[in-house]
Write an enzyme that holds these catalytic residues in place. Sequence first.
Site, PDB file in Angstrom:
ATOM      1  N   LYS A 173       5.418   8.656  -1.876  1.00 47.31           N
ATOM      2  CA  LYS A 173       5.613   8.371  -0.450  1.00 47.31           C
ATOM      3  C   LYS A 173       5.794   6.865  -0.293  1.00 47.31           C
ATOM      4  CE  LYS A 173       3.809   6.914   2.883  1.00 47.31           C
ATOM      5  NZ  LYS A 173       4.964   6.135   3.350  1.00 47.31           N
ATOM      6  N   PRO A 174       7.057   6.415  -0.361  1.00 46.20           N
ATOM      7  CA  PRO A 174       7.303   4.966  -0.282  1.00 46.20           C
ATOM      8  C   PRO A 174       7.094   4.430   1.134  1.00 46.20           C
ATOM      9  CG  PRO A 174       9.317   6.204  -0.864  1.00 46.20           C
ATOM     10  CD  PRO A 174       8.273   7.210  -0.490  1.00 46.20           C
ATOM     11  N   ALA A 175       7.002   3.124   1.247  1.00 47.87           N
ATOM     12  CA  ALA A 175       6.818   2.485   2.556  1.00 47.87           C
ATOM     13  C   ALA A 175       8.069   2.675   3.414  1.00 47.87           C
ATOM     14  CB  ALA A 175       6.540   0.997   2.372  1.00 47.87           C
ATOM     15  N   SER A 228      -2.710  -1.889   2.432  1.00 49.26           N
ATOM     16  CA  SER A 228      -3.737  -2.719   3.068  1.00 49.26           C
ATOM     17  C   SER A 228      -5.126  -2.091   2.921  1.00 49.26           C
ATOM     18  CB  SER A 228      -3.404  -2.884   4.543  1.00 49.26           C
ATOM     19  OG  SER A 228      -3.403  -1.622   5.168  1.00 49.26           O
ATOM     20  N   THR A 229      -6.130  -2.934   2.979  1.00 52.07           N
ATOM     21  CA  THR A 229      -7.512  -2.464   2.893  1.00 52.07           C
ATOM     22  C   THR A 229      -7.821  -1.529   4.060  1.00 52.07           C
ATOM     23  OG1 THR A 229      -8.210  -4.388   1.657  1.00 52.07           O
ATOM     24  CG2 THR A 229      -9.917  -3.254   2.912  1.00 52.07           C
ATOM     25  N   GLY A 232      -6.269   1.873   3.349  1.00 56.79           N
ATOM     26  CA  GLY A 232      -6.932   2.459   2.179  1.00 56.79           C
ATOM     27  C   GLY A 232      -8.313   2.993   2.528  1.00 56.79           C
ATOM     28  N   GLU A 249      -5.514   0.378  -4.464  1.00 54.46           N
ATOM     29  CA  GLU A 249      -5.116  -1.004  -4.769  1.00 54.46           C
ATOM     30  C   GLU A 249      -4.828  -1.629  -3.421  1.00 54.46           C
ATOM     31  OE1 GLU A 249      -5.327  -2.084  -7.715  1.00 54.46           O
ATOM     32  OE2 GLU A 249      -5.304  -0.270  -8.916  1.00 54.46           O
ATOM     33  N   CYS A 283      -0.219  -9.315  -2.912  1.00 53.11           N
ATOM     34  CA  CYS A 283      -1.668  -9.074  -2.874  1.00 53.11           C
ATOM     35  C   CYS A 283      -2.397 -10.082  -3.763  1.00 53.11           C
ATOM     36  CB  CYS A 283      -1.968  -7.658  -3.315  1.00 53.11           C
ATOM     37  SG  CYS A 283      -1.198  -7.240  -4.878  1.00 53.11           S
TER      38      CYS A 283
HETATM   39  P1  NAD Z   1       0.064  -0.613   4.617  1.00 51.92           P
HETATM   40  O1  NAD Z   1      -1.343  -0.260   4.307  1.00 51.92           O
HETATM   41  O2  NAD Z   1       0.448  -0.777   6.037  1.00 51.92           O
HETATM   42  O3  NAD Z   1       1.047   0.510   4.041  1.00 51.92           O
HETATM   43  C1  NAD Z   1       0.983   0.911   2.694  1.00 51.92           C
HETATM   44  C2  NAD Z   1       1.441   2.347   2.579  1.00 51.92           C
HETATM   45  O4  NAD Z   1       0.556   3.177   3.331  1.00 51.92           O
HETATM   46  C3  NAD Z   1       2.841   2.600   3.135  1.00 51.92           C
HETATM   47  O5  NAD Z   1       3.478   3.546   2.325  1.00 51.92           O
HETATM   48  C4  NAD Z   1       2.561   3.177   4.510  1.00 51.92           C
HETATM   49  O6  NAD Z   1       3.573   4.031   4.975  1.00 51.92           O
HETATM   50  C5  NAD Z   1       1.293   3.964   4.257  1.00 51.92           C
HETATM   51  N1  NAD Z   1       0.481   4.150   5.452  1.00 51.92           N
HETATM   52  C6  NAD Z   1       0.372   3.333   6.537  1.00 51.92           C
HETATM   53  N2  NAD Z   1      -0.486   3.849   7.430  1.00 51.92           N
HETATM   54  C7  NAD Z   1      -0.935   5.019   6.907  1.00 51.92           C
HETATM   55  C8  NAD Z   1      -1.857   6.006   7.359  1.00 51.92           C
HETATM   56  N3  NAD Z   1      -2.496   5.882   8.512  1.00 51.92           N
HETATM   57  N4  NAD Z   1      -2.106   7.068   6.555  1.00 51.92           N
HETATM   58  C9  NAD Z   1      -1.485   7.170   5.365  1.00 51.92           C
HETATM   59  N5  NAD Z   1      -0.599   6.282   4.886  1.00 51.92           N
HETATM   60  C10 NAD Z   1      -0.329   5.219   5.651  1.00 51.92           C
HETATM   61  O7  NAD Z   1       0.383  -1.893   3.741  1.00 51.92           O
HETATM   62  P2  NAD Z   1       1.743  -2.706   3.657  1.00 51.92           P
HETATM   63  O8  NAD Z   1       1.873  -3.535   4.875  1.00 51.92           O
HETATM   64  O9  NAD Z   1       2.882  -1.800   3.302  1.00 51.92           O
HETATM   65  O10 NAD Z   1       1.491  -3.617   2.373  1.00 51.92           O
HETATM   66  C11 NAD Z   1       0.818  -4.798   2.430  1.00 51.92           C
HETATM   67  C12 NAD Z   1      -0.607  -4.643   1.966  1.00 51.92           C
HETATM   68  O11 NAD Z   1      -0.623  -4.062   0.671  1.00 51.92           O
HETATM   69  C13 NAD Z   1      -1.321  -5.963   1.817  1.00 51.92           C
HETATM   70  O12 NAD Z   1      -2.620  -5.855   2.329  1.00 51.92           O
HETATM   71  C14 NAD Z   1      -1.349  -6.184   0.308  1.00 51.92           C
HETATM   72  O13 NAD Z   1      -2.377  -7.012  -0.141  1.00 51.92           O
HETATM   73  C15 NAD Z   1      -1.475  -4.802  -0.188  1.00 51.92           C
HETATM   74  N6  NAD Z   1      -1.018  -4.693  -1.571  1.00 51.92           N
HETATM   75  C16 NAD Z   1      -1.934  -4.490  -2.552  1.00 51.92           C
HETATM   76  C17 NAD Z   1      -1.532  -4.417  -3.872  1.00 51.92           C
HETATM   77  C18 NAD Z   1      -2.517  -4.174  -4.980  1.00 51.92           C
HETATM   78  O14 NAD Z   1      -2.071  -3.802  -6.058  1.00 51.92           O
HETATM   79  N7  NAD Z   1      -3.807  -4.361  -4.768  1.00 51.92           N
HETATM   80  C19 NAD Z   1      -0.179  -4.567  -4.190  1.00 51.92           C
HETATM   81  C20 NAD Z   1       0.734  -4.778  -3.175  1.00 51.92           C
HETATM   82  C21 NAD Z   1       0.298  -4.827  -1.860  1.00 51.92           C
END
Ligand code: NAD
Length: 479
Positions: A173-175, A228-229, A232, A249, A283
């Site tokens: 499930k990509p972004a 994002s935290t 997650g 992650e 990240c």
């Molecule tokens: P995000 O949490 O908004 O989205 C990440 C993924 O989760 C996307 O595929 C999105 O569609 C999905 N998502 C969003 N809301 C959801 C929900 N309510 N239920 C289920 N899935 C949902 O994060 P982002 O803005 O895409 O990415 C940036 C964040 O990712 C930053 O906080 C960054 O630090 C973190 N990140 C961490 C790592 C790591 O390996 N630790 C690597 C890259 C990015």
Amino acid sequence: MPDTAAATLLIDGRWQSAPATFDVVDPASLAVVGQAADAGPERARDALAAAARAARGWAGADPETRSGHLRAAAAGIRARQGELAALLSRENGKPLAEANGELAGAARMLEWAAEEGRRAYGRVTPANAAGPGLVLRAPVGPVLAITPWNFPASMLIRKVGLALAAGCPVIAKPAEQTPLIATALLEIVQDTGLPGGVLQSLTTARPAELVGALLADRRLRKVSFTGSTEVGLGLLRQTGDILRRTSLEMGGHSPAIVFDDADLEAAAAGVVTGKFFNAGQSCTAVNRLYVHESVRDDLLSLIEKKTAALKVGRGDAEGTDVGPLIDEAGLAKVENQVADAVGKGARVLVGGNRWTDSALPGHFFEPTVLDGVTPDMLISREETFGPVLAVSAFRTDDEAVELANSTDYGLAAYVFGTDLRRVWRTLDRLDFGVLGVNDPAPVRPELPFGGQKNSGQEREGGAEGIEAYTETKAVALRF
Ligand code: NAD
């Protein structure tokens, strides 16, 4: 192969479209550059049913066969790297050179998974009076891989490669910001001849709804999330009465400590690379610089010069170092952190404002260095995710470690210094999962990657990366 531009759903070996689509936007020009299928809960259930049907067969496939698919996929990415890099850069905004580097890294990750999957060994324990014991590793079953937009190729491929290598079917499930590069990569993996149901792709503009439907189904045996935290932790809260393996992650807020014995030129170059790579949207980005007060001025003058020389622009323009942020919310967050810090006494050494160009209406911010940052400022606690470096000076090693450990995050930390004893002592006391010593890019396929505290749980990469997709079975033998 997808038959129309928006047939971005892969379910049971067939590419499909959906009744609705959503737009994909170039963050530099704000032009619409494509459409993706908007899958909902129904398609999610179809995908999980297909993955569940495929699970036994894939788990029982010869590891060498699985390995062959992954090697072929790596070769497929390398063969089309230029074209894929252009797509990645257009959707995400990052400079072409970085997009190329990310894709090369994704291919290396697949090769690592192909090799390591063949070494998913168990162990034999010494026999007692009854007989020996065995520790076996079995694929965990259908996996949901949720990935972010900031490294839309490497984050996706890392999960898909490791899960397939371990013998698990995957639902990717990509972004929603970067579905096109994800689809192109998954097509390459599928076209290695994977059996139907082993790999699914679900693009969606409604992630909560789609993921919610999957989490409610017991057939889903693992979630591997990068993002994002906040999101997650939300996934963990939705666990309810279905316990399953969950890799998280999540966000980071990485400190870099520069000791007075560091090679200052190398440290400045490392900090600038580690900070402004991907416009600071990593990240593992160096967000908080703690420098020994005796070398502060020298280091800052080097960093200032290097930062001022960075070229901002479209990712595909010649010589671009820093592209746009992904959206207005990302830009507003950075702007707010800078305003808060300046309001509380930080000094802007370079940048500090939105970057504007009449031909580019996208979300750009100037590469920025803030000096005199203190713990009460927002930027000291909140993940930055933009091209802003926050600098503070320290006097003692204890103080540096305490400042570095002072947030809820524990993903990556960096130490620049030449006194190995001092570096070693510091590493020992830093509460982070990934540590770069004089190295601003500490992510390697052969090393386990992941965070402590609110940055995550479980690891990707290394031998641990395969282990995360397996269950342990203990067998007691009595003859
Ligand atoms: P995000 O949490 O908004 O989205 C990440 C993924 O989760 C996307 O595929 C999105 O569609 C999905 N998502 C969003 N809301 C959801 C929900 N309510 N239920 C289920 N899935 C949902 O994060 P982002 O803005 O895409 O990415 C940036 C964040 O990712 C930053 O906080 C960054 O630090 C973190 N990140 C961490 C790592 C790591 O390996 N630790 C690597 C890259 C990015």
